[in-house]
Design a protein around this motif. Structure first.
Motif, short mmCIF file in Angstrom:
data_model
loop_
_atom_site.label_atom_id
_atom_site.label_comp_id
_atom_site.label_asym_id
_atom_site.label_seq_id
_atom_site.Cartn_x
_atom_site.Cartn_y
_atom_site.Cartn_z
N THR A 68 -73.55 85.00 17.57
CA THR A 68 -74.19 85.83 18.60
C THR A 68 -75.45 86.44 17.97
O THR A 68 -76.57 86.18 18.38
N SER A 69 -75.20 87.26 16.94
CA SER A 69 -76.30 87.91 16.22
C SER A 69 -75.77 88.18 14.82
O SER A 69 -74.67 88.75 14.67
N THR A 70 -76.52 87.77 13.80
CA THR A 70 -76.02 88.00 12.44
C THR A 70 -75.90 89.50 12.17
O THR A 70 -75.00 89.92 11.44
N ASN A 71 -76.77 90.31 12.76
CA ASN A 71 -76.65 91.77 12.56
C ASN A 71 -75.34 92.29 13.17
O ASN A 71 -74.64 93.09 12.56
N GLU A 92 -78.80 79.41 14.41
CA GLU A 92 -79.10 79.74 15.82
C GLU A 92 -78.36 81.03 16.19
O GLU A 92 -77.25 81.26 15.71
N GLN A 93 -78.99 81.85 17.02
CA GLN A 93 -78.30 83.04 17.56
C GLN A 93 -78.35 82.98 19.08
O GLN A 93 -79.39 82.66 19.66
N THR A 94 -77.22 83.30 19.70
CA THR A 94 -77.20 83.29 21.17
C THR A 94 -77.56 84.66 21.74
O THR A 94 -77.93 84.77 22.90
N GLY A 153 -79.61 87.10 19.77
CA GLY A 153 -80.44 87.68 18.72
C GLY A 153 -81.08 88.97 19.23
O GLY A 153 -81.55 89.03 20.36
N ARG A 154 -81.07 90.00 18.40
CA ARG A 154 -81.57 91.31 18.84
C ARG A 154 -82.79 91.75 18.05
O ARG A 154 -82.90 91.49 16.86
N GLY A 155 -83.71 92.43 18.75
CA GLY A 155 -84.88 92.98 18.10
C GLY A 155 -84.88 94.49 18.20
O GLY A 155 -83.90 95.09 18.67
N ARG A 156 -85.98 95.14 17.78
CA ARG A 156 -86.07 96.59 17.88
C ARG A 156 -86.21 97.02 19.34
O ARG A 156 -86.55 96.21 20.19
N LEU A 157 -85.97 98.28 19.58
CA LEU A 157 -86.17 98.91 20.88
C LEU A 157 -85.42 98.18 22.00
O LEU A 157 -85.92 98.01 23.11
N LYS A 201 -100.36 86.01 15.29
CA LYS A 201 -99.15 85.97 16.12
C LYS A 201 -97.91 86.18 15.25
O LYS A 201 -97.91 85.83 14.06
N LYS A 202 -96.85 86.67 15.90
CA LYS A 202 -95.65 87.07 15.14
C LYS A 202 -94.82 85.86 14.70
O LYS A 202 -94.47 85.01 15.52
N VAL A 203 -94.48 85.81 13.40
CA VAL A 203 -93.60 84.73 12.90
C VAL A 203 -92.25 85.27 12.43
O VAL A 203 -91.32 84.50 12.18
#
Ligand code: BTN
Length: 324
Positions: free
Chosen positions: A89-92, A113-115, A117-121, A186-188
């Motif tokens: 789901t998310s490694t975090n 692969e993450q189904t 994956g989460r970012g900030r905010l 651009k973001k990598v």
């Protein structure tokens, strides 16, 4: 360790070299039939193993698969306890659960692969199959919670150094405060550090450092909503063993820092790699966009900006977007 893992470790240590079934059997201390079974098993798991009559078996040099054995073969002796999974789901999220249940510091999980994956905010992080790495590390750092921002800044420096190493200096990454790595505007890569606080000591009980890197373009390109802002380190699938190398080099750089996240040298390198200093930006918070100019990054890794009325402001969280 399972036999297939032992065989994989041996093949990874000798990547690109053909090894006969007999050689592998001798080195791993099992029968040739067992080696053959292990190779079949690894192939079913998706490992690309070439087999040539009278030559033996090899994992080709240009293969971009991901495995703990492949990362360790590059990294050598390490304190990190490395694990890989194909899809999570998310490694975090996975590591936060392990950390809560007492898993030790330096446990690493890297996924193809993450189904979810989460970012900030509260944002999501696009994590398609096999073109990037999605990696999290459990840390039990001896720092005050206010200083946990330095885990993110150190990781950003580590990722930049790793990108330069695996691209042989051809790619020049830059840091967009606080947690994004950019290539060609651009973001990598995005970094998400999540910590659980021990209120008595004021220190993190644990932190989970999560790093997502787009190494190659996704098979079906980036989705429309991030197409104009997302990038990958390389323009096409290329190179040799890139995903294992990227994970190994990031871990190598983090290991070199040996938990000294607040080091002046790392912060100085973070500043030098910043793409924001001197730029006109918008500080974004609660849907408000305030135009300002970035003056510097202070010793607490906060962004110092000058507002249009000439006043200075220090930003410690939130986001900035660059004015074009
Ligand atoms: C961001 O862009 O705001 C941060 C993105 C962080 C993505 C990484 S990928 C590995 C780890 N697992 C997650 O769900 N997120 C982080």
């Amino acid at each position: 360790m399972k036999l297939k893992d032992i065989v994989l470790e041996f093949l990874e240590k000798h990547r690109g070299e053909y090894l006969s079934g007999e050689q592998i059997a001798e080195q791993t201390g099992v029968s040739r039939a067992a080696v053959w079974k292990a190779i079949e098993c690894l192939r079913k798991d998706g490992v690309n193993i070439n087999g040539v009559k009278n030559k033996g078996y090899t994992i080709p040099l240009d293969e971009n698969s991901l495995s703990a054995q492949g990362i360790e073969a590059i990294l050598g002796k390490t304190q990190f306890d490395i694990h890989t999974e194909h899809t999570v789901t998310s490694t975090n999220t996975v590591l936060k659960e392990l950390a809560r249940n007492g898993e030790k510091s330096k446990y690493v999980l890297v996924a193809c692969e993450q189904t979810e994956g989460r970012g900030r905010l509260g944002r999501s992080f696009y994590s398609p199959d096999s073109t990037g790495i999605y990696m999290s590390i459990i840390l039990r750092p001896d720092i005050n919670i206010e200083d946990s921002l330095f885990i993110t800044t150190s990781a950003a420096v580590a990722v930049c150094r790793a990108i330069e190493t695996v691209s042989d200096g051809k790619v020049s990454p830059q840091i967009k405060w606080v947690n994004d790595i950019f290539v060609d505007g651009k973001k990598v890569c995005g970094i998400l550090t999540e910590a659980s606080v021990d209120f008595e000591s004021g220190k993190p009980e644990y932190a989970v450092l999560g790093i997502g890197v787009n190494i190659f373009p996704p098979k079906n390109d980036f989705p429309d909503d991030i197409k104009n802002t997302a990038n990958s380190i390389f323009d096409s699938i290329c190179g040799t063993n890139m995903r294992n190398r990227m994970a190994a080099e990031i871990l190598r750089e983090l290991e070199k820092m040996s938990g000294n996240y607040k080091s002046k040298d790392i912060l100085e390198e973070y500043r030098k790699r910043s793409m924001l200093i001197g730029k006109e930006v918008y500080a974004v918070s609660q849907n408000q966009k305030t135009p300002c100019r970035v003056l510097s990054i202070d010793d607490n890794a906060r962004l110092v900006v000058e507002l249009e009325n000439g006043k200075q402001k220090v930003l410690s969280s939130g986001e900035v977007s660059i004015k074009f």
